[in-house]
Design a protein around this motif. Sequence first.
Motif, mmCIF file in Angstrom:
data_model
loop_
_atom_site.group_PDB
_atom_site.id
_atom_site.type_symbol
_atom_site.label_atom_id
_atom_site.label_comp_id
_atom_site.label_asym_id
_atom_site.label_seq_id
_atom_site.Cartn_x
_atom_site.Cartn_y
_atom_site.Cartn_z
ATOM 1 N N SER A 6 -64.130 -74.892 7.148
ATOM 2 C CA SER A 6 -63.828 -73.484 7.402
ATOM 3 C C SER A 6 -62.823 -73.347 8.535
ATOM 4 N N ASP A 7 -62.375 -72.120 8.766
ATOM 5 C CA ASP A 7 -61.503 -71.861 9.906
ATOM 6 C C ASP A 7 -62.203 -72.234 11.213
ATOM 7 N N GLN A 8 -63.518 -72.090 11.245
ATOM 8 C CA GLN A 8 -64.281 -72.444 12.439
ATOM 9 C C GLN A 8 -64.216 -73.950 12.705
ATOM 10 N N THR A 9 -64.122 -74.737 11.641
ATOM 11 C CA THR A 9 -63.973 -76.185 11.804
ATOM 12 C C THR A 9 -62.688 -76.498 12.559
ATOM 13 N N ILE A 10 -61.608 -75.883 12.123
ATOM 14 C CA ILE A 10 -60.309 -76.115 12.758
ATOM 15 C C ILE A 10 -60.323 -75.619 14.200
ATOM 16 N N ASP A 11 -60.900 -74.438 14.410
ATOM 17 C CA ASP A 11 -60.988 -73.884 15.765
ATOM 18 C C ASP A 11 -61.771 -74.817 16.685
ATOM 19 N N TRP A 14 -59.605 -77.782 17.757
ATOM 20 C CA TRP A 14 -58.665 -77.365 18.799
ATOM 21 C C TRP A 14 -59.401 -77.147 20.117
ATOM 22 N N TYR A 186 -53.380 -78.213 6.967
ATOM 23 C CA TYR A 186 -54.531 -77.548 6.359
ATOM 24 C C TYR A 186 -54.079 -76.625 5.236
ATOM 25 N N ARG A 188 -55.703 -74.750 1.201
ATOM 26 C CA ARG A 188 -56.887 -74.182 0.566
ATOM 27 C C ARG A 188 -57.833 -75.260 0.058
ATOM 28 N N THR A 191 -60.843 -76.231 2.236
ATOM 29 C CA THR A 191 -61.922 -75.241 2.341
ATOM 30 C C THR A 191 -62.685 -75.086 1.029
#
Length: 216
Positions: A6-11, A14, A186, A188, A191
């Motif tokens: 998810s986007d939370q994984t990438i966040d 970082w 990253y 689609r 995800t």
Amino acid sequence: MFQGFSDQTIDFLWGVRFNNNREWMNEHKQEYRQVLLQPMTELAGEVHGQMADRYPDARLQLHVSRIYRDARRLHGRGPLKENLWFSLFGNREIRTHRPEFFFELTPEGYSFGLGVWSARAEDMQRFRASVLADPAPLTALAERFAGQELFRLEGDEYVRSMGQVSDLLRPWFQKKNFCLFCQRKYDRLVTSPALVGQLVEGFCSLMPYYDYFNSI
């Protein structure tokens, strides 16, 4: 069941890069488990299961990396890894210099493929001797590799010539170590549950190279 990162994984990745300390990690342990470790473990388990079913004789084992670095090998770096990966390999006792399938997440993107990163000098000498004695097996693999566009060949190389081979074989012959890998920003796919199938398909296409390097 793997549903995708998810986007939370990438966040989170970082976050590790800019807050590489145990205090920050202690405050984000639950997030780490939910958005990174759990989906990575699910992905690894499903890919491993499918590969084990297709190649039972390979007896592939699974390893999922830890977020913490070895405290004995920090070398001035923070205690946390900015990346997380899993690997599939055949023999745990000699895995440091044998081929491994891998999938890796970093803050910038993801990669997957087949690597022989810590090949011993004697293994590479044996590899070159086998190529000089009979170049046909590697020639067939190199021609097949040249005909695909998903993976590229990387690895450290010797500056001096290690022997006379064809132009096709020279990029392989001069290597100190190997990595056949696909690297992407990253998208689609990462995800989506479809990532499982992409990895299995990619690993299956690299199995002849796994068998070749594993036999040396």
